[in-house]
Design a protein around this motif. Structure first.
Motif, PDB file in Angstrom:
ATOM      1  N   ARG A 285       3.368  -0.816 -10.768  1.00 57.92           N
ATOM      2  CA  ARG A 285       3.919  -0.375  -9.482  1.00 57.92           C
ATOM      3  C   ARG A 285       3.073  -0.870  -8.312  1.00 57.92           C
ATOM      4  N   PRO A 286       1.738  -0.717  -8.345  1.00 61.83           N
ATOM      5  CA  PRO A 286       0.940  -1.312  -7.271  1.00 61.83           C
ATOM      6  C   PRO A 286       1.061  -2.836  -7.214  1.00 61.83           C
ATOM      7  N   ARG A 288       3.733  -4.573  -7.725  1.00 67.91           N
ATOM      8  CA  ARG A 288       4.953  -4.868  -6.984  1.00 67.91           C
ATOM      9  C   ARG A 288       4.770  -4.609  -5.487  1.00 67.91           C
ATOM     10  N   TRP A 289       4.040  -3.553  -5.142  1.00 66.45           N
ATOM     11  CA  TRP A 289       3.774  -3.275  -3.728  1.00 66.45           C
ATOM     12  C   TRP A 289       2.983  -4.418  -3.090  1.00 66.45           C
ATOM     13  N   ALA A 293       3.984  -6.977   0.194  1.00 64.50           N
ATOM     14  CA  ALA A 293       3.111  -7.103   1.363  1.00 64.50           C
ATOM     15  C   ALA A 293       2.613  -8.530   1.548  1.00 64.50           C
ATOM     16  N   VAL A 389       8.843 -10.084  -6.912  1.00 64.98           N
ATOM     17  CA  VAL A 389       9.052  -8.632  -6.872  1.00 64.98           C
ATOM     18  C   VAL A 389       9.986  -8.168  -7.984  1.00 64.98           C
TER      19      VAL A 389
END
Length: 401
Positions: A285-286, A288-289, A293, A389
């Motif tokens: 999950r991080p 993908r974040w 960004a 992503v």
């Protein structure tokens, strides 16, 4: 018969202090490799002054990366069979020797070959230093520990930026190449004194650990994500200093200082990303974040550079931070899914995929910059993390507990 690294007996299991000392030694080893692999990028201004075109200078800068790409899987296999300490000490010693040869040769072709061999030797740290961290730290501390280890790469680039560019400008290419030689020799000594191989579960007679790549597409998808994310990372690493000098009119010393500061910020960003992955109990999950960004920042950088806007400089710093934040997350996720008997090869494959792409970035981006300018190159690079992503296999991630 396959020779496996011996399981560490209980009496030799490290204390908490020794575990962190091994993390420090592994980080130093990876940092030394980063100085060797990425340092030649900071020779580009001097190489151009000596008559090379930007694509030619970019190819010389990519030589260590090509060497890394050619040998990562072999080093990973050797790590699985002979152990981490042996691979780290041997590889770093060979890195220093190849660096000495690079200092002595003359001409771009000979320099390319010597730097390629140095990169091939420095590739030893990729799987082995990561295995030391994954093998000795528990899951709830592994993200933070791997983030610390992964900070070695941008820190090594920072060391190269403040040293190699300035030394090359003042004393020439050969003297500047002494920096990675000294760092690699020091790292080999520290590893020999500190590192102990982590244990591996014993396999029965004739038993083989299952191939994790045959289980599902999880590892292959992470490799693909990392390939896409490495494009903006290496574009910024290779050309940020040159852009500041040629387009913004900065001195090599000032540009090197900014790049070094940005790389140190990127190192801290890797630690933060690793700690975040421990807190949310997820590596992906991080990841993908970070991809979202990084893509948005690179596109914004391209637009700002095209308008010659002042905000382009802070944006290149932010891009430097974000484009390196993913590495530790992906690296840890690969090692955890591959398991102790396959992690060396899986990490080798992970890094090979990244460096195969990274080795193409400097010369190809140099051609793009020559024809369309830095702004177009920055903006185009922003599309790659945005494509990544949807490829991140968040739903297939296992419970980290």
């Amino acid at each position: 018969m396959t020779t496996r690294a011996p399981t560490t007996p209980p009496a030799r299991r490290p204390t908490s202090r020794h575990r962190w000392a091994m993390l420090a030694a592994s980080t130093l080893a990876q940092g030394a490799a980063a100085v060797t692999i990425h340092g030649p990028a900071f020779l580009i201004p001097v190489l151009r002054d000596e008559g090379l075109s930007l694509p030619q200078a970019g190819l010389v800068a990519a030589a260590p990366t090509i060497g890394v790409m050619l040998t990562l899987v072999a080093w990973g296999l050797l790590t699985d069979r002979r152990g981490e300490r042996f691979v780290l000490v041997t590889g770093l010693a060979l890195t220093a020797v190849a660096g000495l040869v690079a200092m002595a040769v003359r001409g771009p072709v000979a320099l390319f070959v010597a730097l390629l061999v140095a990169g091939a030797a420095a590739a030893s740290t990729g799987s082995a230093s990561g295995r030391v961290v994954v093998g000795w730290f528990p899951p709830h501390r592994r993200g933070l520990a791997m983030g610390v280890r992964q900070m070695a790469q941008p820190t090594g680039v920072a060391v190269a930026a403040v040293s190699i560019a300035v030394v090359a400008e003042s004393y020439g290419v050969a003297t500047a190449l002494g920096v990675p030689v000294a760092v690699a020799a020091a790292a080999a000594l520290v590893v020999a004194l500190v590192v102990v191989d982590p244990p591996r579960p014993a396999l029965g007679a004739g038993e083989r650990a299952p191939n994790p790549y045959r289980r599902d597409s999880y590892l292959a998808r992470i490799h693909g994500v990392s390939v896409l994310l490495v494009v903006p990372q290496f574009l910024v690493w290779t050309f940020a200093l040159v852009w500041l000098v040629s387009d913004r009119g900065w001195s090599a010393a000032a540009a090197g200082s900014l790049v070094a500061g940005a790389q140190l910020a990127g190192a801290l960003g890797r630690i933060a990303a690793g700690q975040l992955s421990d807190v949310v109990a997820s590596r992906l999950r991080p990841l993908r974040w970070v991809a979202v960004a990084a893509g948005a920042t690179m596109v914004a950088l391209g637009l700002a550079a095209g308008q010659d806007a002042a905000v382009a400089v802070p944006l290149v710093v932010l891009a430097t931070v974000l484009t390196v934040a993913d590495n530790g997350l992906a690296f840890t996720a690969v090692a955890e899914r591959a398991g102790p008997h396959w992690s060396g090869r899986a990490l080798g494959a992970q890094n090979t995929a990244q460096y195969l792409t990274a080795s193409a970035v400097p010369p190809l981006a140099g051609l793009l910059v020559d024809r369309a300018g830095y702004a177009a190159a920055f903006a185009l690079a922003g599309l790659f993390p945005l494509l990544a992503v949807g490829l991140v296999p968040v739903r297939d991630e296992h419970d980290l507990g």
